[in-house]
Design a protein around this motif. Sequence first.
Motif, mmCIF file in Angstrom:
data_model
loop_
_atom_site.group_PDB
_atom_site.id
_atom_site.type_symbol
_atom_site.label_atom_id
_atom_site.label_comp_id
_atom_site.label_asym_id
_atom_site.label_seq_id
_atom_site.Cartn_x
_atom_site.Cartn_y
_atom_site.Cartn_z
ATOM 1 N N ARG A 105 10.307 -0.892 -1.564
ATOM 2 C CA ARG A 105 8.970 -1.506 -1.588
ATOM 3 C C ARG A 105 9.081 -3.024 -1.549
ATOM 4 O O ARG A 105 8.300 -3.708 -0.883
ATOM 5 N N PRO A 108 6.034 7.258 3.767
ATOM 6 C CA PRO A 108 5.066 6.652 2.847
ATOM 7 C C PRO A 108 5.801 5.935 1.717
ATOM 8 O O PRO A 108 6.788 6.461 1.182
ATOM 9 N N GLU A 120 3.307 0.989 8.709
ATOM 10 C CA GLU A 120 1.867 0.722 8.606
ATOM 11 C C GLU A 120 1.595 -0.467 7.704
ATOM 12 O O GLU A 120 0.646 -1.227 7.929
ATOM 13 N N ASN A 121 2.416 -0.667 6.667
ATOM 14 C CA ASN A 121 2.251 -1.829 5.804
ATOM 15 C C ASN A 121 2.434 -3.123 6.573
ATOM 16 O O ASN A 121 1.754 -4.118 6.297
ATOM 17 N N GLU A 144 5.053 5.551 -1.276
ATOM 18 C CA GLU A 144 5.018 6.243 -2.555
ATOM 19 C C GLU A 144 6.252 7.127 -2.746
ATOM 20 O O GLU A 144 6.590 7.498 -3.869
ATOM 21 N N ARG A 145 6.935 7.460 -1.662
ATOM 22 C CA ARG A 145 8.156 8.251 -1.736
ATOM 23 C C ARG A 145 9.404 7.377 -1.780
ATOM 24 O O ARG A 145 10.515 7.906 -1.861
ATOM 25 N N TRP A 182 0.861 -1.178 0.000
ATOM 26 C CA TRP A 182 0.000 0.000 0.000
ATOM 27 C C TRP A 182 0.900 1.231 0.000
ATOM 28 O O TRP A 182 1.470 1.609 1.027
ATOM 29 N N THR A 183 1.030 1.870 -1.167
ATOM 30 C CA THR A 183 1.983 2.963 -1.290
ATOM 31 C C THR A 183 1.541 4.217 -0.545
ATOM 32 O O THR A 183 2.364 5.093 -0.277
ATOM 33 N N ASN A 184 0.244 4.328 -0.208
ATOM 34 C CA ASN A 184 -0.227 5.504 0.532
ATOM 35 C C ASN A 184 0.015 5.368 2.037
ATOM 36 O O ASN A 184 -0.204 6.311 2.790
ATOM 37 N N LEU A 185 0.466 4.179 2.470
ATOM 38 C CA LEU A 185 0.782 3.946 3.878
ATOM 39 C C LEU A 185 2.291 3.985 4.088
ATOM 40 O O LEU A 185 3.070 3.810 3.150
ATOM 41 N N THR A 186 2.699 4.194 5.323
ATOM 42 C CA THR A 186 4.122 4.152 5.637
ATOM 43 C C THR A 186 4.612 2.708 5.622
ATOM 44 O O THR A 186 3.821 1.761 5.627
ATOM 45 N N GLU A 228 3.744 0.256 -13.048
ATOM 46 C CA GLU A 228 3.606 1.690 -13.276
ATOM 47 C C GLU A 228 3.349 2.004 -14.740
ATOM 48 O O GLU A 228 2.950 3.113 -15.081
#
Length: 513
Positions: A135, A126, A90-91, A128-129, A83-87, A328
């Motif tokens: 990842r 996050p 959090e993942n 996403e960064r 989940w790229t919107n989570l840290t 992507e």
Amino acid sequence: MEIRGVRKRFGGTQALAGVDLTLRGGEILGIAGPNGAGKSTLTKILCGEESMDSGEILVDGRPWQPGDLSDPIAIVHQEPQVWTNLTLEENLLVGNEGSRWRAPAAGEEQRRILRSLGVAHLADQPLERCTLAVRQRTEIARALVRSARFFLFDEPNSALTDEESHALFAFMHGLADQGYIVVFISHRLSEMVAHCDRVVVIRDGLPAATLTGDALTETAIAVELVAGQAVRTERRATSRPGDGETSAAEVLAVTGWSDGAGSFRPLDLALRRGDVLAVVGVEGSGGRELVASLGGHRPATGTARLDGAHGTKALRARTSYLSADRQEMLFQHMSVGENLVLRLGRREICGPFARLRRREIQSRSRQMIERYGVRTSGPAQNLSALSGGNQQKVAIAAAMATMPDVLVIEEPTRGVDIGSKAEIYAMLNEFAADGRAVVVFCTEAPEVFEVANRVMVLEGGRIVQELAVRDYDTVDAFAHALALLEGVDTPQDQPSTGLTTLVGPSERTEKSS
């Protein structure tokens, strides 16, 4: 675990044709096979992500249903499922969210795993960064924190450095030593030989061979992978697009090109028509960032000139960029044909009032499927039903369809089998031979040797040397030269499978004994 007669069909494609396989705790089982053989389908069935059409699975002699939480399977995917919107932290806590009165928090075990994977300092970032490598390590961490009996690794280290890969394999051996079932899927044959106790080769949806002991060699696996296929056996021609063509017209030039984040220093670079330029360097060298900037997908300063046009707008308008992450670049829920034309402009696939011209889309996609050898039942087939190698060919074909002056691509054959690699190399070289240029970022010396005519080596954000591939007779000599330039010495008598050697002969011998 016993797998008996498992079958799976996607439309007209028979992905699994009756697989029989026994998985044992305490060993690392390697599963190899060409793209489309059914490896990923089998993995998804075991994890409950796909349902089998027929067959049965037994655990400890009892019928077992994929997805049964009493014996969870942890999987590390080739393409990170995070989940790229989570840290990052959090993942790890997904599925253990606590209560409405108390927010979840990572425990000492989660923090230890993050430290061991070298990402503890990114726990509050996050995803996403974060880079693709981070990842993937997040997904590895998620697998390790689960109390699972079965661990499946599907190309888990394709975006990791050698040091990170060593740590990953240490984890895998540790799991096997504790009696867990560990399954490793990879296209890197040297890693299979170095780390697997047993390798099963799957072809056409069926186990075709099992290799163990002294029979487990890279050559033996390669022979089984291409058995029954018509494979090009000739060595790549000495004369290639761009070789020695110093008089060819310049298509791209950057001067004083630098990255504001300091990833690479001011540098000058020129591309001629017919060039296939490989940018290489260990992680942190700035090579990956340089390639992304040349594709217009990372800000940089300096002067850019593209066949008479100037500035970063010209880069974005007249280049096509492909990142290392297929997810992507493609839309899994869309058809093969739709993905092939998704980069084309309105004038090419639309009529009056911006209505899509369905016949034109069908015609163009069929032409590209035939030209680039995409193995599919047709343009209407869902992209997700294709193997990783065929999805990669779709991504590259879509990028080429816009007829850019320069194709910029990271890791063109990441997670792709031997046969598909040769086809992708041919696609890139034919594209360059048509009067265009290609820039690739590669981390494996054999790939660079096969696809490029020029090589630019980066270290510490600077160009340390440029090499001409035609100057090297063998991939071993070429890989040794690259390693020396990067400050890493490799044994000359060791077959080179990448920019650095992963496991030496003594380590393999100790493991076998």
